[in-house]
Write an enzyme that holds these catalytic residues in place. Structure first.
Site, PDB file in Angstrom:
ATOM      1  N   SER A 165      90.439  31.229  40.996  1.00  0.00           N
ATOM      2  CA  SER A 165      88.798  32.162  40.745  1.00  0.00           C
ATOM      3  C   SER A 165      88.818  32.228  39.380  1.00  0.00           C
ATOM      4  CB  SER A 165      89.263  33.321  40.836  1.00  0.00           C
ATOM      5  OG  SER A 165      88.118  34.353  39.921  1.00  0.00           O
TER       6      SER A 165
ATOM      7  N   ALA B 153      90.038  34.334  27.139  1.00  0.00           N
ATOM      8  CA  ALA B 153      89.269  35.290  27.200  1.00  0.00           C
ATOM      9  C   ALA B 153      88.014  35.590  27.313  1.00  0.00           C
ATOM     10  CB  ALA B 153      89.775  36.006  25.482  1.00  0.00           C
TER      11      ALA B 153
ATOM     12  N   CYS C  68      93.441  43.793  35.377  1.00  0.00           N
ATOM     13  CA  CYS C  68      92.030  43.894  34.301  1.00  0.00           C
ATOM     14  C   CYS C  68      92.641  45.542  34.657  1.00  0.00           C
ATOM     15  CB  CYS C  68      90.414  44.223  35.517  1.00  0.00           C
ATOM     16  SG  CYS C  68      90.962  44.556  36.844  1.00  0.00           S
TER      17      CYS C  68
ATOM     18  N   ASN D 175      98.007  35.804  37.925  1.00  0.00           N
ATOM     19  CA  ASN D 175      97.038  35.524  37.197  1.00  0.00           C
ATOM     20  C   ASN D 175      97.398  34.921  35.922  1.00  0.00           C
ATOM     21  OD1 ASN D 175      94.301  35.901  35.742  1.00  0.00           O
ATOM     22  ND2 ASN D 175      93.852  37.420  37.257  1.00  0.00           N
TER      23      ASN D 175
ATOM     24  N   GLY E 257      99.047  28.798  38.970  1.00  0.00           N
ATOM     25  CA  GLY E 257      99.509  28.846  37.760  1.00  0.00           C
ATOM     26  C   GLY E 257      99.896  27.018  37.376  1.00  0.00           C
TER      27      GLY E 257
ATOM     28  N   SER F 275      93.287  24.937  35.679  1.00  0.00           N
ATOM     29  CA  SER F 275      92.814  24.162  34.566  1.00  0.00           C
ATOM     30  C   SER F 275      93.095  22.504  34.533  1.00  0.00           C
ATOM     31  CB  SER F 275      94.340  25.051  33.823  1.00  0.00           C
ATOM     32  OG  SER F 275      95.324  23.987  33.591  1.00  0.00           O
TER      33      SER F 275
END
Length: 304
Positions: free
Chosen positions: A19, A68, A127, A190, A242, A265
């Site tokens: 995501s 961010a 969140c 996350n 990750g 990534s």
């Protein structure tokens, strides 16, 4: 050889677009599917449209990336249309990621996105909870995480994966709580942190938000440990995410206990065809080591 299943949903291979990497639009998600992703995940979608932070929102460093983005979202109406469009044009499974700032809003978001009939729903609980003191993350408290899981499960018949944060003292406790509340699977993890990178010429943090979540190679050992711990704690499938950029990283995450692996990534470091490359490298490893299917690899590290 590489096929796997998540809650009865067949994936041709275990690689999943994570995501937040290529947005929400059907065309960008189809591009990932056409480049070998076994499934794709939308950027997290909220009920209302959100702008997010101003640039710069991402910065790289020698160990990975810090971002961010500020939970920017096109809103649920646009999200529904894009997921529907993807379903029209691709047979690759799609995971709709949702987030909210209040527990009740998670239920409404799950109900609405279900109109588009995604194959799975991923619940991003990393969140801030605006109803909690100091805006504590939903993912940081087992009872709150379970409450979100329960309200989402009561709002949809689509299998639900809850995405956990590594920034907790005991991820086993959180995993057990969301499983007991009805989660069909767990996405782990996350981003970690937050971290910060400072421009030493201007003497200022580079990100507009000053700090952000760490992903990439620096996150991978933490993610592998989290998946290992979760696999020992719950019976539901895990999407391990990750810092996975090559076949070796993917095999490591599968051996820790993941049924499939999220790639984020890795798209930046190796290009959009990273999914094909990783699959080719997994196959090469399996043939060399005598593995016939992924079931022989998943959880292998727990046998020793």
């Amino acid at each position: 050889m590489l096929s796997t299943k998540l809650c009865g949903i067949k994936l041709d291979n275990p690689t999943i677009l994570a995501s937040g990497i290529l947005g929400v639009t059907a065309s960008s998600l189809i591009n990932a599917a056409n480049n070998g992703a076994g499934a794709v995940t939308t950027k997290s979608i909220s009920l209302e449209e959100r702008k997010g932070h101003s640039n710069p929102v991402i910065v790289t460093f020698e160990g990975g990336m810090i971002n961010a983005v500020g939970l920017s979202s096109p809103g649920i109406e646009n999200g529904i249309e894009e997921v529907k469009e993807f379903k029209k044009r691709s047979k690759t499974p799609i995971i709709a990621s949702i987030f909210a700032s209040k527990t009740a809003e998670f239920g409404e978001a799950a109900k609405r996105i279900s109109e588009a009939k995604p194959d799975l729903i991923e619940v991003n609980i990393s969140c801030p909870n605006v109803e909690a003191e100091f805006g504590k993350l939903f993912a940081a408290d087992a009872k709150v995480a379970a409450s979100v899981t329960e309200i989402v499960k009561n709002s949809t018949k689509i299998p639900v994966f809850v995405k956990l944060s590594p920034n907790v003292s005991n991820i086993k406790e959180i995993a057990k709580a969301v499983e007991a509340a009805g989660a069909d699977g767990i996405t782990a993890v996350n981003t970690a942190g937050p971290g910060m990178v400072i421009d030493i010429k201007t003497a200022k943090p580079i990100l507009h938000n000053k700090m952000g979540g760490i992903s990439g190679a620096a996150l991978r050992p933490i993610a592998v440990r989290c998946v290992y711990d979760i696999y020992e704690t719950v019976k539901i499938p895990i999407i391990g995410t990750g810092g996975i950029t090559n076949g070796r990283d993917a095999v490591e995450m599968l051996m820790a206990g993941a049924t499939a692996v999220g790639i984020g990534s890795g798209v930046y470091y190796r290009g959009i065809d990273v999914f094909k490359k990783v699959c080719s490298e997994i196959e090469e490893f399996m043939k060399k080591e005598g593995y016939k299917n992924l079931k022989e690899i998943i959880g292998k590290a727990h046998e020793n």
